[in-house]
Design a protein around this motif. Structure first.
Motif, mmCIF file in Angstrom:
data_model
loop_
_atom_site.group_PDB
_atom_site.id
_atom_site.type_symbol
_atom_site.label_atom_id
_atom_site.label_comp_id
_atom_site.label_asym_id
_atom_site.label_seq_id
_atom_site.Cartn_x
_atom_site.Cartn_y
_atom_site.Cartn_z
ATOM 1 N N MET A 111 -11.423 2.569 4.281
ATOM 2 C CA MET A 111 -11.680 1.488 3.133
ATOM 3 C C MET A 111 -11.829 0.650 4.256
ATOM 4 O O MET A 111 -11.751 0.035 5.131
ATOM 5 C CB MET A 111 -10.703 1.589 2.338
ATOM 6 C CG MET A 111 -10.046 0.264 1.748
ATOM 7 S SD MET A 111 -9.163 0.047 0.782
ATOM 8 C CE MET A 111 -9.376 -1.334 -0.196
ATOM 9 N N GLN A 112 -13.262 -0.455 3.675
ATOM 10 C CA GLN A 112 -14.011 -1.497 4.037
ATOM 11 C C GLN A 112 -12.883 -2.313 4.071
ATOM 12 O O GLN A 112 -12.384 -2.708 3.579
ATOM 13 C CB GLN A 112 -15.418 -2.254 3.809
ATOM 14 C CG GLN A 112 -16.018 -0.477 3.289
ATOM 15 C CD GLN A 112 -16.479 -0.504 4.783
ATOM 16 O OE1 GLN A 112 -16.375 -1.588 6.001
ATOM 17 N NE2 GLN A 112 -17.048 0.869 5.422
ATOM 18 N N LEU A 113 -12.194 -3.233 4.756
ATOM 19 C CA LEU A 113 -11.760 -4.742 5.143
ATOM 20 C C LEU A 113 -12.758 -5.978 5.175
ATOM 21 O O LEU A 113 -14.167 -5.843 5.770
ATOM 22 C CB LEU A 113 -10.981 -4.662 6.621
ATOM 23 C CG LEU A 113 -10.111 -3.623 6.133
ATOM 24 C CD1 LEU A 113 -9.670 -3.428 7.844
ATOM 25 C CD2 LEU A 113 -9.175 -3.823 5.386
ATOM 26 N N GLN A 114 -12.372 -7.078 4.582
ATOM 27 C CA GLN A 114 -12.578 -8.149 4.343
ATOM 28 C C GLN A 114 -11.955 -8.987 5.268
ATOM 29 O O GLN A 114 -10.754 -9.399 4.546
ATOM 30 C CB GLN A 114 -12.811 -8.471 2.668
ATOM 31 C CG GLN A 114 -14.062 -6.853 1.968
ATOM 32 C CD GLN A 114 -13.757 -7.655 0.621
ATOM 33 O OE1 GLN A 114 -13.762 -8.913 0.014
ATOM 34 N NE2 GLN A 114 -14.797 -6.443 -0.162
ATOM 35 N N GLU A 115 -13.100 -9.950 5.083
ATOM 36 C CA GLU A 115 -11.977 -11.331 5.334
ATOM 37 C C GLU A 115 -10.977 -11.933 4.419
ATOM 38 O O GLU A 115 -11.429 -11.837 3.369
ATOM 39 C CB GLU A 115 -13.049 -12.600 6.106
ATOM 40 C CG GLU A 115 -13.000 -13.651 6.744
ATOM 41 C CD GLU A 115 -13.501 -14.685 7.145
ATOM 42 O OE1 GLU A 115 -14.392 -14.663 8.553
ATOM 43 O OE2 GLU A 115 -14.570 -15.214 6.570
ATOM 44 N N GLY A 116 -10.261 -12.262 4.473
ATOM 45 C CA GLY A 116 -9.058 -13.065 4.019
ATOM 46 C C GLY A 116 -7.465 -11.871 3.678
ATOM 47 O O GLY A 116 -7.382 -12.207 2.894
ATOM 48 N N ASP A 117 -7.969 -11.121 3.649
ATOM 49 C CA ASP A 117 -7.044 -9.594 3.720
ATOM 50 C C ASP A 117 -5.307 -9.911 3.763
ATOM 51 O O ASP A 117 -5.729 -10.016 5.430
ATOM 52 C CB ASP A 117 -7.757 -8.197 4.193
ATOM 53 C CG ASP A 117 -9.368 -7.408 2.468
ATOM 54 O OD1 ASP A 117 -8.682 -8.303 1.603
ATOM 55 O OD2 ASP A 117 -9.695 -6.042 2.868
ATOM 56 N N THR A 118 -4.918 -9.401 3.204
ATOM 57 C CA THR A 118 -3.784 -9.472 4.160
ATOM 58 C C THR A 118 -3.030 -7.997 4.061
ATOM 59 O O THR A 118 -3.334 -7.776 2.594
ATOM 60 C CB THR A 118 -2.478 -10.625 3.546
ATOM 61 O OG1 THR A 118 -3.033 -11.649 3.331
ATOM 62 C CG2 THR A 118 -0.879 -10.429 3.898
ATOM 63 N N LEU A 119 -2.732 -7.259 4.977
ATOM 64 C CA LEU A 119 -2.235 -5.965 5.264
ATOM 65 C C LEU A 119 -0.391 -5.801 5.907
ATOM 66 O O LEU A 119 -0.283 -6.508 6.111
ATOM 67 C CB LEU A 119 -2.883 -5.392 6.339
ATOM 68 C CG LEU A 119 -4.385 -4.833 6.126
ATOM 69 C CD1 LEU A 119 -5.655 -6.103 6.635
ATOM 70 C CD2 LEU A 119 -4.712 -3.827 7.334
ATOM 71 N N LYS A 120 -0.411 -4.812 4.768
ATOM 72 C CA LYS A 120 1.568 -4.604 4.105
ATOM 73 C C LYS A 120 1.633 -3.073 4.726
ATOM 74 O O LYS A 120 1.471 -2.243 3.582
ATOM 75 C CB LYS A 120 1.845 -5.484 3.302
ATOM 76 C CG LYS A 120 1.182 -6.801 3.046
ATOM 77 C CD LYS A 120 2.316 -7.664 1.834
ATOM 78 C CE LYS A 120 3.891 -7.244 2.116
ATOM 79 N NZ LYS A 120 4.675 -8.043 1.180
ATOM 80 N N THR A 121 2.574 -3.052 6.370
ATOM 81 C CA THR A 121 3.089 -1.575 6.172
ATOM 82 C C THR A 121 4.458 -1.565 5.678
ATOM 83 O O THR A 121 5.145 -2.976 5.602
ATOM 84 C CB THR A 121 2.748 -1.185 7.212
ATOM 85 O OG1 THR A 121 3.549 -2.086 7.817
ATOM 86 C CG2 THR A 121 1.106 -1.738 8.116
ATOM 87 N N SER A 122 4.725 -0.475 5.121
ATOM 88 C CA SER A 122 6.400 -0.454 4.559
ATOM 89 C C SER A 122 7.855 -0.377 5.517
ATOM 90 O O SER A 122 6.523 0.144 6.914
ATOM 91 C CB SER A 122 6.142 0.983 3.379
ATOM 92 O OG SER A 122 6.111 2.151 3.551
ATOM 93 N N SER A 123 8.471 0.588 5.445
ATOM 94 C CA SER A 123 9.655 0.937 6.406
ATOM 95 C C SER A 123 8.998 2.387 7.117
ATOM 96 O O SER A 123 9.643 2.736 8.314
ATOM 97 C CB SER A 123 10.808 0.898 5.927
ATOM 98 O OG SER A 123 10.750 1.841 5.052
ATOM 99 N N ASN A 124 8.233 2.976 6.602
ATOM 100 C CA ASN A 124 7.514 4.201 7.779
ATOM 101 C C ASN A 124 6.296 4.056 7.344
ATOM 102 O O ASN A 124 5.660 5.158 7.514
ATOM 103 C CB ASN A 124 8.240 5.574 6.509
ATOM 104 C CG ASN A 124 7.905 5.786 4.731
ATOM 105 O OD1 ASN A 124 7.236 4.712 4.417
ATOM 106 N ND2 ASN A 124 8.154 6.646 4.059
#
Length: 206
Positions: free
Chosen positions: A50-63
């Motif tokens: 997946m392409q990422l863009q300026e301004g993106d916020t990435l969030k990972t969960s507990s696993n």
């Protein structure tokens, strides 16, 4: 109508490459578990390639964890329970200039710089709630996994600086680390114990 569609397609195909891809700063290379990207008002499920863009916020969960690769070949890995914003990414290969500003909201990350780290005067900073981390070309780790204080270590490379309103320190030896809270300057650099270093690295291993 047909002519209008063909003309529109012709215009798009003849746009300069940098115009078409201006907002594409990198891509997802590895994922583990469910990872979300906040893009404007959208909430999207990340997947590999997946392409990422300026301004993106990435969030990972507990696993979950995620690894991304930027246009200059910088590789960033996010630990679980991490929120990381790709605030600004400007990289000019021809002029050997850069202006990168990211934000670690919570969690931990590891970054191995690519071409930007080889520039004479790279501008690459990661802001956190207690301090800002900057690089001089390196493999470094930062995060809040041990406490509310920020831990930072240099795994290898030229150096890492950590600064806030109370002071600044620089890590220049492999394995050196510092701890910093919002109310105080970063602690004096010292070599981290192997177990602490291994815990940090394992948190972002993918």
């Amino acid at each position: 109508m047909k002519f209008a569609l063909l003309f529109g397609l012709f215009c798009v195909l003849n746009l300069p490459t940098h115009t078409i891809a201006a907002d594409r700063i990198g891509m997802v290379t590895k994922t583990q578990g469910k990872v979300i990207v906040l893009r404007g008002q959208k909430r999207l499920l990340l997947n590999e390639q997946m392409q990422l863009q300026e301004g993106d916020t990435l969030k990972t969960s507990s696993n979950s964890k995620v690894q991304l690769k930027l246009r200059d070949d910088t590789v960033i890995t996010l630990a679980n329970r991490t929120q990381f914003k790709l605030s600004q990414y400007q990289y000019n290969k021809a002029k050997a200039t850069s202006n990168v500003h990211f934000e670690l909201v919570e969690g931990a990350f590891r970054a191995v710089t690519g071409a930007i780290g080889k520039q004479r005067s790279p501008k690459f900073e990661v802001k956190t709630k207690v301090a800002t981390i900057g690089i001089r070309g390196t493999d470094f780790w930062g995060g809040f996994i041990s406490s509310d204080a920020l831990d930072v270590t240099m795994v290898s490379g030229k150096g890492v600086y950590i600064k806030n309103a109370h002071g600044q320190v620089e890590l220049s030896v492999e394995g050196e680390g510092t701890t910093v809270s919002a109310q105080s300057a970063p602690s004096a650099p010292k070599i981290w114990p192997k177990d602490k270093l291994n815990t940090a690295i394992q948190a972002t291993a993918l």
